[in-house]
Scaffold this motif. Sequence first.
Motif, PDB file in Angstrom:
ATOM      1  N   PHE A  94      51.469  32.948  32.028  1.00 38.48           N
ATOM      2  CA  PHE A  94      51.589  33.033  33.295  1.00 38.48           C
ATOM      3  C   PHE A  94      51.227  34.339  34.165  1.00 38.48           C
ATOM      4  CE2 PHE A  94      52.102  28.712  34.651  1.00 38.48           C
ATOM      5  CZ  PHE A  94      50.988  28.074  33.871  1.00 38.48           C
ATOM      6  N   GLU A  95      52.210  35.058  34.090  1.00 41.93           N
ATOM      7  CA  GLU A  95      52.471  36.392  33.905  1.00 41.93           C
ATOM      8  C   GLU A  95      51.551  37.657  33.680  1.00 41.93           C
ATOM      9  OE1 GLU A  95      56.316  36.319  34.183  1.00 41.93           O
ATOM     10  OE2 GLU A  95      56.852  34.772  35.186  1.00 41.93           O
ATOM     11  N   ASN A  96      51.030  37.442  32.941  1.00 45.75           N
ATOM     12  CA  ASN A  96      49.963  38.749  32.974  1.00 45.75           C
ATOM     13  C   ASN A  96      48.626  38.435  33.453  1.00 45.75           C
ATOM     14  OD1 ASN A  96      49.804  40.563  30.142  1.00 45.75           O
ATOM     15  ND2 ASN A  96      48.236  39.147  29.545  1.00 45.75           N
ATOM     16  N   LYS A  97      48.761  36.181  33.151  1.00 46.66           N
ATOM     17  CA  LYS A  97      47.073  36.595  33.744  1.00 46.66           C
ATOM     18  C   LYS A  97      47.841  37.181  35.498  1.00 46.66           C
ATOM     19  CE  LYS A  97      45.214  33.616  31.340  1.00 46.66           C
ATOM     20  NZ  LYS A  97      44.906  33.873  30.572  1.00 46.66           N
ATOM     21  N   ALA A  98      48.398  37.468  35.739  1.00 42.01           N
ATOM     22  CA  ALA A  98      48.328  37.757  37.494  1.00 42.01           C
ATOM     23  C   ALA A  98      48.463  39.014  37.052  1.00 42.01           C
ATOM     24  CB  ALA A  98      49.602  36.976  37.419  1.00 42.01           C
ATOM     25  N   ASN A  99      49.265  40.092  36.518  1.00 43.38           N
ATOM     26  CA  ASN A  99      49.167  41.184  36.384  1.00 43.38           C
ATOM     27  C   ASN A  99      47.194  42.065  36.771  1.00 43.38           C
ATOM     28  OD1 ASN A  99      52.061  41.375  36.802  1.00 43.38           O
ATOM     29  ND2 ASN A  99      51.913  41.680  34.607  1.00 43.38           N
ATOM     30  N   VAL A 100      47.235  40.612  35.829  1.00 41.00           N
ATOM     31  CA  VAL A 100      45.125  40.893  35.388  1.00 41.00           C
ATOM     32  C   VAL A 100      45.202  41.201  37.315  1.00 41.00           C
ATOM     33  CG1 VAL A 100      42.939  40.766  34.575  1.00 41.00           C
ATOM     34  CG2 VAL A 100      45.356  40.695  33.277  1.00 41.00           C
ATOM     35  N   THR A 101      45.141  40.390  37.887  1.00 40.97           N
ATOM     36  CA  THR A 101      44.758  39.724  39.284  1.00 40.97           C
ATOM     37  C   THR A 101      45.141  40.977  39.764  1.00 40.97           C
ATOM     38  OG1 THR A 101      45.440  37.677  38.624  1.00 40.97           O
ATOM     39  CG2 THR A 101      44.490  38.323  41.771  1.00 40.97           C
ATOM     40  N   THR A 102      46.533  41.492  40.003  1.00 43.65           N
ATOM     41  CA  THR A 102      46.943  42.793  40.747  1.00 43.65           C
ATOM     42  C   THR A 102      46.072  43.986  40.426  1.00 43.65           C
ATOM     43  OG1 THR A 102      49.492  41.505  40.878  1.00 43.65           O
ATOM     44  CG2 THR A 102      48.821  44.242  41.314  1.00 43.65           C
ATOM     45  N   TYR A 103      46.133  43.874  38.916  1.00 42.33           N
ATOM     46  CA  TYR A 103      45.307  44.938  39.066  1.00 42.33           C
ATOM     47  C   TYR A 103      43.642  45.123  39.753  1.00 42.33           C
ATOM     48  CZ  TYR A 103      42.040  48.177  36.466  1.00 42.33           C
ATOM     49  OH  TYR A 103      41.343  49.295  35.779  1.00 42.33           O
TER      50      TYR A 103
END
Length: 317
Positions: free
Chosen positions: A138-147
């Motif tokens: 989950f957090e990996n995909k959330a980090n993509v959003t942030t990027y």
Amino acid sequence: MAITKALTAPLFTVVGATGGQGGSVVRALQASSLQYRVRAITRDASKPAANALKELGCDVLEADVKTADGVKKAFDGADIGFAMTLTDFTSPDFAEKEYAEAVLQIDAAKAAGVKTLVWSGMPHISNISGGKQSVAHFENKANVTTYARSLGGLKVIDVQPGTFFSNFLRHNAPRKLEDGSFVLTMAANPDTKLPVIDIDADYGKYVISALENGSVDTVLAAPEYITPTQVVEAFAKASGKNVSFTCVPDEQLQAILTKVRGEVPAVNMVAMFRAVREVGYYVGADLAPSNKILSTPARKIDEMLAANPKGVAELFA
């Protein structure tokens, strides 16, 4: 039909167009009152699902979006894009690989001049829960959003899918007992709140509604929270069978998944169930704002089952 070849219409690139999420986006574009040119991306343009997209009026493009050349082809000239990645737990470094694949898509969209990118993201469980729980994929995909949002000049809409209804017909289906009854087993409590969505039917509705609404940048794609108790009640109603629910301890689930799927997916799936039990899939967020933007409501559990009579019949045969 909203899918057109007219050059005056915006060009919408859809990654994963022959899969569940991407395919749902294409169908929602077809149902829209606005017109779009659709570039449907697939790794194999000869398969039946790709041919079906051609019949809808899509320009089907064969491209591997895990490569620099592939993503360049996919997003070249596009006005709007839908980006997604699939989590592959077969590798210990799955998170790093998936992040790199996502960034490849986002950078290509940005370089191509895409104005709006819809990304299939997830909530950052650790940040939202204050570190109480953590779910790596989950957090990996959330980090993509942030990027993606850090780049500037690219509008990013994060449409986070709920838990897939199809799992209840496949990987996590009720199983038959010797007495002819059925039991659904999950590492969840009877009252754990699950945001269940029919991905094929409804995910695209959230994507296109968010795009055309223009005022939302994060969407929780699920019609409602339901509990395992409500799930088995819906199964019993649809099948006419006796269906019960049993909670599986984390340790038991991890042992089963390790044997069937391997250690990495086992650890991550158990972490996900633990987080859903203790802080919630969307960490308690209200689903109402995301559903208010829909022109037609997403299916609820009874409707999902009613729309899949063959799957239900086979499951309870």
